[in-house]
Design an enzyme around this catalytic site. Structure first.
Site, PDB file in Angstrom:
ATOM      1  N   GLU A  79      34.347  20.896  71.600  1.00 24.30           N
ATOM      2  CA  GLU A  79      35.389  21.872  70.881  1.00 24.30           C
ATOM      3  C   GLU A  79      35.878  23.057  71.946  1.00 24.30           C
ATOM      4  O   GLU A  79      36.845  23.677  71.910  1.00 24.30           O
ATOM      5  CB  GLU A  79      34.782  22.562  69.626  1.00 24.30           C
ATOM      6  N   CYS A 111      32.992  20.496  65.227  1.00 26.80           N
ATOM      7  CA  CYS A 111      31.583  20.077  65.397  1.00 26.80           C
ATOM      8  C   CYS A 111      31.306  18.538  65.150  1.00 26.80           C
ATOM      9  O   CYS A 111      30.339  18.005  65.249  1.00 26.80           O
ATOM     10  CB  CYS A 111      30.821  20.825  64.573  1.00 26.80           C
ATOM     11  N   HIS A 233      24.457  18.725  60.242  1.00 26.49           N
ATOM     12  CA  HIS A 233      24.852  19.565  61.462  1.00 26.49           C
ATOM     13  C   HIS A 233      24.392  20.985  61.306  1.00 26.49           C
ATOM     14  O   HIS A 233      24.202  21.584  60.043  1.00 26.49           O
ATOM     15  CB  HIS A 233      26.308  19.826  61.359  1.00 26.49           C
TER      16      HIS A 233
HETATM   17  N1  CAA Z   1      15.721  39.665  54.941  1.00 27.93           N
HETATM   18  C1  CAA Z   1      15.771  38.348  54.518  1.00 27.93           C
HETATM   19  N2  CAA Z   1      17.012  38.037  54.301  1.00 27.93           N
HETATM   20  C2  CAA Z   1      18.349  38.582  54.487  1.00 27.93           C
HETATM   21  C3  CAA Z   1      18.244  39.952  54.925  1.00 27.93           C
HETATM   22  C4  CAA Z   1      16.718  40.466  55.273  1.00 27.93           C
HETATM   23  N3  CAA Z   1      16.735  41.714  55.414  1.00 27.93           N
HETATM   24  N4  CAA Z   1      19.395  40.626  55.143  1.00 27.93           N
HETATM   25  C5  CAA Z   1      20.154  39.388  54.709  1.00 27.93           C
HETATM   26  N5  CAA Z   1      19.614  38.243  54.527  1.00 27.93           N
HETATM   27  C6  CAA Z   1      20.108  36.862  53.868  1.00 27.93           C
HETATM   28  C7  CAA Z   1      21.144  36.885  52.926  1.00 27.93           C
HETATM   29  O1  CAA Z   1      20.670  37.216  51.638  1.00 27.93           O
HETATM   30  C8  CAA Z   1      21.937  35.677  53.155  1.00 27.93           C
HETATM   31  O2  CAA Z   1      21.148  34.785  52.581  1.00 27.93           O
HETATM   32  P1  CAA Z   1      22.026  33.750  51.504  1.00 27.93           P
HETATM   33  O3  CAA Z   1      22.587  32.837  52.632  1.00 27.93           O
HETATM   34  O4  CAA Z   1      20.906  32.878  51.206  1.00 27.93           O
HETATM   35  O5  CAA Z   1      22.649  34.345  50.586  1.00 27.93           O
HETATM   36  C9  CAA Z   1      21.751  35.518  54.654  1.00 27.93           C
HETATM   37  O6  CAA Z   1      20.639  36.337  55.017  1.00 27.93           O
HETATM   38  C10 CAA Z   1      22.904  35.760  55.369  1.00 27.93           C
HETATM   39  O7  CAA Z   1      23.222  37.114  55.245  1.00 27.93           O
HETATM   40  P2  CAA Z   1      24.914  37.547  54.851  1.00 27.93           P
HETATM   41  O8  CAA Z   1      25.322  36.671  53.803  1.00 27.93           O
HETATM   42  O9  CAA Z   1      25.041  39.147  54.693  1.00 27.93           O
HETATM   43  O10 CAA Z   1      25.405  37.525  56.470  1.00 27.93           O
HETATM   44  P3  CAA Z   1      26.599  37.291  57.192  1.00 27.93           P
HETATM   45  O11 CAA Z   1      27.801  37.565  55.855  1.00 27.93           O
HETATM   46  O12 CAA Z   1      26.763  38.378  58.123  1.00 27.93           O
HETATM   47  O13 CAA Z   1      26.950  35.962  57.775  1.00 27.93           O
HETATM   48  C11 CAA Z   1      27.877  33.716  57.866  1.00 27.93           C
HETATM   49  C12 CAA Z   1      26.598  34.653  57.277  1.00 27.93           C
HETATM   50  C13 CAA Z   1      28.880  34.044  57.270  1.00 27.93           C
HETATM   51  C14 CAA Z   1      27.254  32.669  57.419  1.00 27.93           C
HETATM   52  C15 CAA Z   1      27.781  33.822  59.264  1.00 27.93           C
HETATM   53  O14 CAA Z   1      26.718  33.804  60.000  1.00 27.93           O
HETATM   54  C16 CAA Z   1      28.891  33.302  60.023  1.00 27.93           C
HETATM   55  O15 CAA Z   1      30.090  33.526  59.947  1.00 27.93           O
HETATM   56  N6  CAA Z   1      28.573  32.371  60.843  1.00 27.93           N
HETATM   57  C17 CAA Z   1      29.561  31.312  61.325  1.00 27.93           C
HETATM   58  C18 CAA Z   1      30.264  30.221  60.458  1.00 27.93           C
HETATM   59  C19 CAA Z   1      29.333  29.133  60.134  1.00 27.93           C
HETATM   60  O16 CAA Z   1      28.446  29.083  61.018  1.00 27.93           O
HETATM   61  N7  CAA Z   1      29.484  28.802  58.925  1.00 27.93           N
HETATM   62  C20 CAA Z   1      28.616  27.475  58.619  1.00 27.93           C
HETATM   63  C21 CAA Z   1      29.305  26.483  58.077  1.00 27.93           C
HETATM   64  S1  CAA Z   1      30.722  25.811  59.113  1.00 27.93           S
HETATM   65  C22 CAA Z   1      29.895  24.999  60.249  1.00 27.93           C
HETATM   66  O17 CAA Z   1      28.840  24.494  60.004  1.00 27.93           O
HETATM   67  C23 CAA Z   1      30.708  24.640  61.303  1.00 27.93           C
HETATM   68  C24 CAA Z   1      30.428  25.507  62.442  1.00 27.93           C
HETATM   69  O18 CAA Z   1      29.475  25.006  63.458  1.00 27.93           O
HETATM   70  C25 CAA Z   1      30.915  26.819  62.844  1.00 27.93           C
END
Ligand code: CAA
Length: 388
Positions: A79, A111, A233
């Site tokens: 990518e 990916c 993945h």
């Molecule tokens: N202790 C324990 N857990 C905690 C915590 C703490 N202090 N604070 C937060 N958490 C947990 C939350 O409860 C949440 O858990 P769940 O998923 O079980 O609900 C987790 O940590 C993540 O917290 P947030 O949802 O608040 O995190 P965020 O919104 O900042 O980010 C995300 C999460 C949106 C996935 C972000 O990492 C992101 O945008 N990632 C990039 C996109 C991605 O990887 N997507 C995956 C599918 S797409 C794909 O796979 C293709 C690719 O490679 C990109």
């Protein structure tokens, strides 16, 4: 005739950013990363490391064990392409000194590209059993600073030798796949960083898994109980737990905690400390499973789920071959992980978002310690360097 992965080796960068350093900088609780998304470190490529140098580092130990002139094709999935026209596979071909009678091509779908390359390589070998194909999946995962994806960056490259009568994994005929035109993660041509709708992307990933699985079952007649281990993945390691939970549900299975984690956990170990490597991530997870599983995996059936945002997904299976342990390269994998140098937050910014005034003419400082480095770009031509 069986066809599949004969040798597999991955490479990563010489540096990492700890999620502890990251959490401190962002004023976030560390557990959000270590527990919430299941990540500890992300491999960070310096400016003189790109997908071509990572790919060369991944492929070298494979070529050292075979006659490199036997490679009939390089299928390079990424990518993070370095050129809109010339294939990264051709740069790699030059760096590795492969035979002129070897095709090279670059494949892209976020990916998913590595899985497309693997399936195409298997088809080429089935058509002509003399073919020996080098499949590469290499990526540097880069998001904007302060975006939701920033904590899930990383980099890595996997090289796989695909041939007849493979020594590691025989890919089974039939698979399930799914495509949907969605905007969950994308990178327009002018951008060096990906755009992502993070939460939506996880939903699309899980729906694609369900759809690909149902297609897999209808195409092959295989059942969940016939699969011993699952590699997904892994954009961040918690995602593979979410995926396995979703798959057990759609397959109507109830697993106790021990069995649930035994089916996926050895595959999470490397990704937890490397971060996302997009097209390489599924296969680094597969290496992680092979290198770290407690028992003998001979004749075990693996389910591999590949997801590429945008989106394309595929579920396929393969069977581990007798003697596979003799050809694993676990020492090299672990040594690279252990030898990385930690960066502070500013050093990471300098590596990932360098100020380049003229992208057609630039000389890079030496940071990459590997055998292949990107020395610079002159008149828009990339100059690579080989070290002894
Ligand atoms: N202790 C324990 N857990 C905690 C915590 C703490 N202090 N604070 C937060 N958490 C947990 C939350 O409860 C949440 O858990 P769940 O998923 O079980 O609900 C987790 O940590 C993540 O917290 P947030 O949802 O608040 O995190 P965020 O919104 O900042 O980010 C995300 C999460 C949106 C996935 C972000 O990492 C992101 O945008 N990632 C990039 C996109 C991605 O990887 N997507 C995956 C599918 S797409 C794909 O796979 C293709 C690719 O490679 C990109």
């Amino acid at each position: 005739m069986t066809v599949g992965i004969d040798l597999i080796h991955f490479a990563t960068a010489d540096y990492y950013l700890g999620l502890d350093t990251f959490a401190q900088e962002k004023g976030t609780e560390l557990e959000k990363y270590t527990i919430g998304i299941g990540q500890e470190k992300m491999s960070i490529a310096p400016p003189d490391e790109d997908i071509v140098t990572l790919a060369a580092k991944a492929a070298r130990p494979i070529l050292d064990q075979i006659n490199p002139d036997a490679i009939s094709s390089v299928l390079f999935a990424t990518e993070s392409g370095v050129d809109q026209s010339k294939s990264a596979g051709t740069y790699l071909h030059g760096l590795l000194g492969l035979s002129p009678h070897c095709r090279t091509v670059e494949l892209k779908h976020a990916c998913y590209g590595g899985t497309a390359a693997l399936q195409m390589a298997c088809a080429l070998v089935k058509a002509n059993p003399k073919e020996q194909i080098l499949v590469i999946a290499a990526d540097i995962a880069k998001y904007d600073v302060d975006s939701s994806g920033e904590a899930t960056q990383g980099c890595g490259a996997v090289a796989m030798l695909v041939k007849a009568e493979p020594r590691i994994l025989a890919i089974e005929p039939g698979s399930g796949y799914y495509t949907e035109d969605v905007m969950d993660f994308w990178r327009p041509n002018h951008r060096t960083t990906a755009l992502v709708d993070g939460k939506y992307s996880t939903k699309v990933y899980l729906n694609s898994l369900k759809q690909a699985w149902q297609h897999f079952v209808s195409q092959t007649g295989r059942r969940f109980e016939q699969i011993d281990a699952f590699c997904y993945h892994i954009p961040f390691s918690r995602m593979s737990e979410k995926a396995h939970k979703a798959l057990t549900k759609v397959a109507g299975m109830t697993l106790d905690k021990e069995r649930f984690f035994a089916q996926i956990q050895p595959g999470q170990r490397y990704n937890r400390v490397l971060g996302n490597s997009y097209s390489a991530s599924l296969f680094i997870g597969f290496c992680s499973f092979l290198d770290n599983a407690p028992g003998d995996l001979t004749e075990k059936r693996f389910g591999l789920f590949s997801y590429g945002s945008g989106c394309v997904a595929e579920f396929l299976t393969g069977v581990i071959q007798h003697g596979y342990q003799d050809v694993l390269m676990r020492q090299s994998h672990q040594a690279q992980i252990d030898a990385r140098t930690p960066l502070n937050y500013q050093q990471y910014l300098d590596f990932y978002y360098p100020t380049i005034t003229d992208p057609d003419n630039v000389a890079f400082e030496v940071h990459n310690r590997g055998a292949y480095r990107l020395a610079g770009i002159g008149h828009a031509i990339r100059r690579y360097q080989r070290r002894a």
